[in-house]
Design a protein around this motif. Structure first.
Motif, mmCIF file in Angstrom:
data_model
loop_
_atom_site.group_PDB
_atom_site.id
_atom_site.type_symbol
_atom_site.label_atom_id
_atom_site.label_comp_id
_atom_site.label_asym_id
_atom_site.label_seq_id
_atom_site.Cartn_x
_atom_site.Cartn_y
_atom_site.Cartn_z
ATOM 1 N N VAL B 364 26.607 1.200 36.421
ATOM 2 C CA VAL B 364 26.041 1.819 37.888
ATOM 3 C C VAL B 364 27.548 1.800 39.069
ATOM 4 O O VAL B 364 27.480 0.592 39.135
ATOM 5 C CB VAL B 364 25.130 1.326 38.784
ATOM 6 N N THR B 366 29.243 1.335 42.902
ATOM 7 C CA THR B 366 29.138 1.136 43.983
ATOM 8 C C THR B 366 30.489 0.910 44.591
ATOM 9 O O THR B 366 31.586 0.787 43.788
ATOM 10 C CB THR B 366 28.733 -0.813 44.668
ATOM 11 N N ILE B 367 30.940 1.228 45.710
ATOM 12 C CA ILE B 367 32.258 1.579 46.463
ATOM 13 C C ILE B 367 32.077 0.212 47.123
ATOM 14 O O ILE B 367 30.897 -0.288 48.034
ATOM 15 C CB ILE B 367 31.859 2.158 47.885
ATOM 16 N N GLY B 368 33.662 -1.008 46.855
ATOM 17 C CA GLY B 368 34.056 -2.040 47.125
ATOM 18 C C GLY B 368 34.793 -1.856 48.264
ATOM 19 O O GLY B 368 34.908 -0.585 49.053
ATOM 20 N N SER B 369 33.867 -2.902 49.569
ATOM 21 C CA SER B 369 35.079 -3.184 50.889
ATOM 22 C C SER B 369 35.307 -4.021 51.297
ATOM 23 O O SER B 369 34.628 -5.235 50.643
ATOM 24 C CB SER B 369 33.767 -2.318 51.754
ATOM 25 N N GLU B 370 35.893 -4.473 52.159
ATOM 26 C CA GLU B 370 37.102 -5.392 53.002
ATOM 27 C C GLU B 370 36.545 -5.734 54.178
ATOM 28 O O GLU B 370 36.103 -4.542 54.361
ATOM 29 C CB GLU B 370 38.769 -5.728 52.142
ATOM 30 N N SER B 371 36.593 -6.763 54.326
ATOM 31 C CA SER B 371 36.346 -7.606 56.241
ATOM 32 C C SER B 371 37.382 -6.383 57.036
ATOM 33 O O SER B 371 38.381 -6.458 56.672
ATOM 34 C CB SER B 371 35.343 -8.661 56.032
ATOM 35 N N ASN B 373 37.600 -7.152 59.794
ATOM 36 C CA ASN B 373 38.261 -8.026 60.338
ATOM 37 C C ASN B 373 39.916 -9.094 59.681
ATOM 38 O O ASN B 373 41.277 -9.529 60.018
ATOM 39 C CB ASN B 373 38.121 -9.519 60.968
ATOM 40 N N GLU B 374 39.353 -8.813 57.477
ATOM 41 C CA GLU B 374 40.152 -9.379 56.998
ATOM 42 C C GLU B 374 41.795 -8.739 57.297
ATOM 43 O O GLU B 374 42.534 -9.082 56.643
ATOM 44 C CB GLU B 374 39.609 -10.187 56.246
ATOM 45 N N LYS B 377 44.017 -9.198 59.877
ATOM 46 C CA LYS B 377 44.324 -10.499 59.798
ATOM 47 C C LYS B 377 45.710 -11.085 58.502
ATOM 48 O O LYS B 377 46.818 -11.084 59.318
ATOM 49 C CB LYS B 377 43.109 -12.265 59.927
ATOM 50 N N ARG B 378 45.596 -9.829 57.700
ATOM 51 C CA ARG B 378 46.422 -9.577 56.839
ATOM 52 C C ARG B 378 47.333 -9.462 57.172
ATOM 53 O O ARG B 378 49.089 -9.353 57.174
ATOM 54 C CB ARG B 378 46.179 -9.019 55.478
#
Lengths: 511, 568
Positions: B364, B366-371, B373-374, B377-378
């Motif tokens: 199955v 799913t689409i990943g995603s980063e915060s 804000n992070e 910050k990067r």
């Protein structure tokens, strides 16, 4: 090209200037070459690098005259002045004030002079007057300190015993002697250097280009000239590289791995109520982790969740339901309000499940979440312990997943973190069943590293949220051990020591 | 996690050869090997026992379950201790007095006969007793166990509470075998002092008394020296377990008596009648508990395809029996950790072998995603790194001295803003409310590193919001540069925001405006975003530099990133 010619092309202007004089020694070199010392020193080092000379730099400590030392050497030490005055007025027995005034000494000098002469029993103090005990011969004899000052400068290491004694007594007095570190430079030509030193550089009509200036570029000024060769292997000063903290570099990588695997990032507070940190995760209120010795509690409370979820969680702690026996004890609401510094990122998973349960109508989820963040425990600090640590958290919320999928995701993550061999062992956590301990194999050290826990959330955890048991895959291995292994750090304290030199040298996370 | 020591010789004689394979099997049984030394001179090795398996806290208990796990003939399946359990004989009675209410109201008791004790056996008994005290008994708070030689006492037994000064007996390890009162035991006896807090505030203390009014013990503190000491000559013992939760007490008693029963075939366990007023409880109850187990649930949760014969085999290797028709598992009397079907399923997984599962990833997507804000910050990091700054990373906990005193923060402000943890094992005992003091601390610790020093930190700080009485957690950015002046850092912050295309204003503070205490007046500015102050920038005052033993000028700023997150 002949080897000598090539070497000549390597030589900078300064090197050429000094090469003919190196045999004369360093002091002469300064006079003859007409260059400043810094340039000479650099040129000498370059010559040494090219194996044309053998350079030996020795640092020695030299005792020299200080500001007062120069004066006293010329006009006499305070004790000499006082002694002379007393000797000249032998019959008078002068007072202290009179003596100081007449011998023209400052307060400090007079005090020092009195001290020295008294110590040597040359004078005696009586009712504010000074009696001279020394006879004419003794007065006339040169003091050791006087001889010493006259003989300066001397090398500290090779002082004779009486000189050493004089030095010790004088060094505590104001600026009479001082230590200066001096370089002693000896130069010898190597066989190869000898050959070159005969080359008449003045007769060499080739023009060499040093720095490539805008003028040279504009006017084609390099035509018909040679570029002076560089010692391309010579060491150069380091550049300070701006960079992220190495822990954050590794966390960023972890973040990337989880997103590549389709996980969404969770965020949340570090201060949490005990309800979310413990109760919602089926951790009984008398569990040792809820004691002050292990966890940082704050002197305050946090709000409890809505009644529906609160009652359901309470029920599972107190008596369970038809499927579970529960922990069977009297659950206390106050205990649940206590604010804590989160002890695990699993609290973020609990909050995410709460959010999902409030947003969705049916439970046909297929969602994956992760977090990497700081957690806290009340610990002393040593090489393997700290009160703050990083954990990486993950949950998979899907009715159709099972234990093998849990192991599959973990395998994949640790493979990307650089561990090909992963081992799973039985473990115990209050909120997962089955529970798993994750070991990874370290091929160089040939040992299994224990990285932390995982499992499937218990029905007592998931039913309060969803009204039914969804087998949520969950894990929360520590992250610090992974990055310490990568950076080859043995002491946990190094992670937050912020030693600027170490941070400057630290390599990047190259993944 | 509790560590237990096992004698290597006994293990090899009674279980099998201790080679690599065997050590691996011990770990895969769920009791990781804590330490093992090949050296023949080392008699023992150590394993860890998880808190859900207190029945494994003795060698006897471990051996019983581990032999079944290894599939040794005759060792698998359920051991039904209730079959040989003997009914209470004459005077096998314990009367529980009402005076115990609110003090230590419950006890579960048993009598065990025909023990053949040796020094090592006695040590084993004391060991399991102590381990159960610290784990299930929560350091004797929840439960405490007492074991007494029958030949020294007269049945029946009474459990009651009495005023501390009226209790008089010679406790174990009493200096000079002197008689002590209940109170003096708590004040002067070493064990008494260790556990005195468990009886703090009570007017009466619990005691076990025999038919001749001899005091056997004062639980959960200490036994009597004359009636509460088991020796090599002891054959029969009276065992009590006292505390607040009768169910837990019964389970602990079961673990103790089944461990003793495993010593030899001759050992006999007798029940006792425990009287709570008119109500009578008969303990121990060694009848196996029943729990339903649905094979579909097993296969679904584990991702396996077991048939019911295979399932029975795995359950028997974990000490259970399984009735395929009724889909029912019988649980041995020494297990107390099974709350739900999933607990049985985990044991099936252990018997199947965690290393035999084939890990897979479901198909199955799913689409990943980063915060967000992070990510920001990067990006901020990238910009600042480009200016040659190195990121530092500090603790979220700090000290009053660093956060306030060295920064010359007024006492009044400290009182309003400090967030303290209840107890800390280090000097770090408050939550940080800014990053600036840490930046100066790090510069101060690095005066011997070459200059210029260019550092920054992004991280969370904690502030009390007085209106809502809650703790605000905010991400901040702090940058410090030394030696440097105001212009040097103003250039950096302006470049940073230009690169992010976020507008800020840098303004001179108005007179009387609240400002950080560590800057030079006239060389500090406020930084505004949408007309709101988000931080300050300036040159650090020499008196603050001196507090930190810094010899070089420092210019710095600290700003709130939350507004930046909103803007991008």
């Amino acid at each position: 090209m002949d080897e000598t010619e090539k070497i000549i092309e390597y030589l900078s202007l300064n090197e050429k200037k000094i090469l003919p004089y190196v045999m004369l020694g360093y002091e002469k070199l300064i006079e003859e070459s007409g260059l400043d010392e810094v340039s000479i020193m650099r040129a000498l080092e370059y010559l040494a690098n090219k194996n044309l000379i053998a350079l030996n730099v020795e640092k020695k400590k030299i005792v020299e005259l200080g500001i007062n030392g120069v004066r006293y050497n010329k006009n006499g030490l305070p004790e000499r002045k006082l002694l002379n005055y007393l000797n000249e007025n032998k019959n008078k027995v002068p007072t202290l004030e009179e003596s100081q005034k007449q011998s023209k000494l400052s307060d400090d000098e007079f005090k020092a002079a009195l001290g020295v002469l008294k110590k040597r029993a040359m004078i005696e103090l009586k009712k504010g007057k000074i009696l001279l005990n020394a006879n004419g011969n003794e007065v006339a004899k040169k003091m050791l300190e006087e001889i010493f000052l006259e003989s300066l400068p001397l090398e500290l290491e090779s002082l004779a015993p009486e000189q050493k004694h004089s030095y010790e007594t004088l060094k505590n007095r104001k600026e009479i002697v001082l230590i200066e570190e001096k370089r002693f430079i000896s130069i010898e030509l190597t066989e190869y250097g000898k050959k070159l030193s005969n080359v008449k550089f003045d007769e060499d009509k080739t023009e060499y280009i040093e720095a490539l200036t805008p003028e040279i570029i504009k006017n084609d000024g390099w035509k018909g000239k040679k570029f002076r060769r560089y010692d391309v292997a010579a060491s150069v000063p380091k550049i300070e590289i701006g960079k992220r903290h190495f822990v954050n570099q590794s966390i960023d990588y972890g973040r990337r791995v989880w997103t590549e695997m389709g996980f969404c990032e969770m965020e949340g507070k570090m201060v949490q109520g005990s309800f979310w940190n413990f109760d919602a995760l089926f951790t009984a209120q008398d569990h040792p982790v809820r004691e002050m010795q292990d966890t940082f509690f704050l002197n305050r409370t946090e709000e409890l969740p809505p009644k529906k979820i609160l009652d359901s969680v309470k029920k599972f702690h107190e008596k369970g339901d038809k499927s579970s026996k529960g922990w069977r004890y009297e659950w206390n609401e106050d205990e649940s309000k206590k604010a804590v510094l989160r002890t695990h990122t699993t609290v973020l998973s609990a909050l995410t499940l709460d959010k999902m349960s409030r947003e969705k109508r049916n439970t046909d989820f297929s969602e994956k979440y992760f977090a990497i963040g700081k957690c806290f425990r009340n610990e002393t600090v040593d090489w393997s312990h700290g009160f703050e640590f990083n954990q990486t958290e993950g949950i998979v919320v899907d009715k159709n997943v099972n234990f093998r999928h849990l192991l599959g995701y973990l395998n994949q993550f640790f493979k990307k973190m650089g561990y090909d061999k992963v081992r799973f062992r039985p473990a115990y956590f209050p909120y997962t069943e089955p529970s798993v301990e994750i070991d990874v194999y370290h091929p160089e050290k040939k040992v299994w590293l224990e990285l932390g826990g995982a499992g499937i959330f218990r029905p007592e955890v998931t039913i309060p949220f969803f009204g039914e048991h969804i087998p949520i895959l969950a894990w929360g291995p520590g992250f610090d051990r992974i990055l310490m292994d990568y950076y080859e750090i043995k002491d946990l304290r190094q992670l937050y020591k912020n030693d600027i030199r170490q941070l400057r040298e630290m390599r990047f996370w190259m993944k | 996690m509790t560590i237990i020591n096992i004698n290597k010789k006994s293990f090899e004689k009674e279980i099998g050869k201790l080679d690599e394979v065997m050590l691996g099997k011990i770990a895969m049984f769920g009791t990781p090997v804590d330490s093992f030394d090949d050296d023949e001179l080392v008699d023992n090795f150590a394993i860890e026992v998880f808190p859900n398996r207190p029945d494994l806290l003795s060698y006897q208990g471990f051996k019983r379950s581990f032999l079944a796990y290894l599939d040794k003939k005759g060792k698998t399946g359920l051991i039904d201790y209730s079959k040989s359990l003997k009914k209470p004989a004459k005077d096998y009675e314990v009367i529980v007095d009402k005076s115990l209410e609110g003090i230590r109201p419950y006890t579960a008791c048993a009598i065990v006969k025909n023990l053949q004790l040796s020094d090592s056996r006695i040590k084993e008994i004391i060991d399991i007793q102590e381990k159960l005290h610290t784990t299930l008994g929560r350091k004797r708070k929840k439960a405490a166990i007492g074991i007494y030689p029958i030949e020294k006492i007269s049945l029946p037994i009474t459990f009651k509470a009495l005023e501390g000064d009226k209790i008089k007996f010679v406790p174990l390890d009493s200096p000079g075998e002197k008689e002590m009162t209940g109170l003096s035991i708590l004040q002067r006896h070493p064990t008494g002092r260790d556990y005195a807090h468990l009886l703090a505030g009570k007017e009466k203390f619990p005691i076990f008394v025999d038919a001749k009014e001899n005091i056997l013990s004062m639980p959960p503190i200490i036994n009597s020296n004359s009636t509460g000491k088991v020796t090599n000559e002891t054959r029969d013992v009276f065992i009590e377990c006292s505390g607040f939760d009768f169910e837990i007490l019964k389970k602990i008693l079961n673990i103790v008596v089944t461990t003793l029963a495993d010593f030899s075939d001759k050992v006999e366990i007798y029940q006792m009648n425990v009287h709570y007023g008119k109500k009578k409880e008969i303990t121990p109850d060694l009848k196996p508990e029943k729990m339903k187990l649905n094979i579909e649930n097993v296969n679904k949760l584990l991702g396996l395809n077991l048939n019911s014969k295979q399932l029975r085999g795995f359950l028997e290797r974990m000490g259970y029996s399984y009735n395929e028709k009724k889909r029912e598992v019988l649980i041995p009397a020494y297990r107390n950790d099974l709350l739900h079907e999933v607990d049985l399923i985990e044991d099936v997984a252990i018997a199947y072998g965690y290393d035999n599962f084939d890990p897979i990833i479901p198909a199955v997507s799913t689409i990943g995603s980063e915060s967000k804000n992070e990510i920001i910050k990067r990006k901020i990091s990238e910009i600042i790194n480009g200016a040659g700054f190195i990121e530092i990373s500090n603790y979220h906990l700090t000290t009053r001295d660093d956060q306030f005193k060295k920064m010359n923060v007024a006492d009044k402000e400290i009182k309003d803003s400090v967030i303290e943890v209840n107890e800390s094992k280090t000097e770090y005992n408050i939550l940080r409310n800014d990053l600036s003091h840490f930046a100066l601390k790090i510069l101060s610790e690095n005066v011997d590193a070459s200059y210029p020093q260019k550092i920054y930190e992004m991280g969370r700080v904690f502030n009390l919001d007085k209106e809502s009485n809650s703790i605000n957690e905010k991400e901040k950015l702090c940058l410090a540069y030394s030696p440097a002046n105001y212009t040097d850092v103003k250039r950096i912050i302006e470049s940073l925001f230009r690169m992010m295309k976020v507008e800020i204003e840098i303004k001179e503070p108005e007179s009387g405006e609240a400002l950080p205490s560590h800057f030079i007046e006239g060389r500090i500015a406020k930084i505004l975003i949408d007309n709101e102050v988000m931080g300050h920038i300036g040159e650090v005052h020499p008196k603050i530099l001196k507090n930190w033993k810094l010899k070089m000028a420092v210019a710095m700023f600290e700003i709130d990133l939350e507004k930046v997150f909103e803007k991008i």
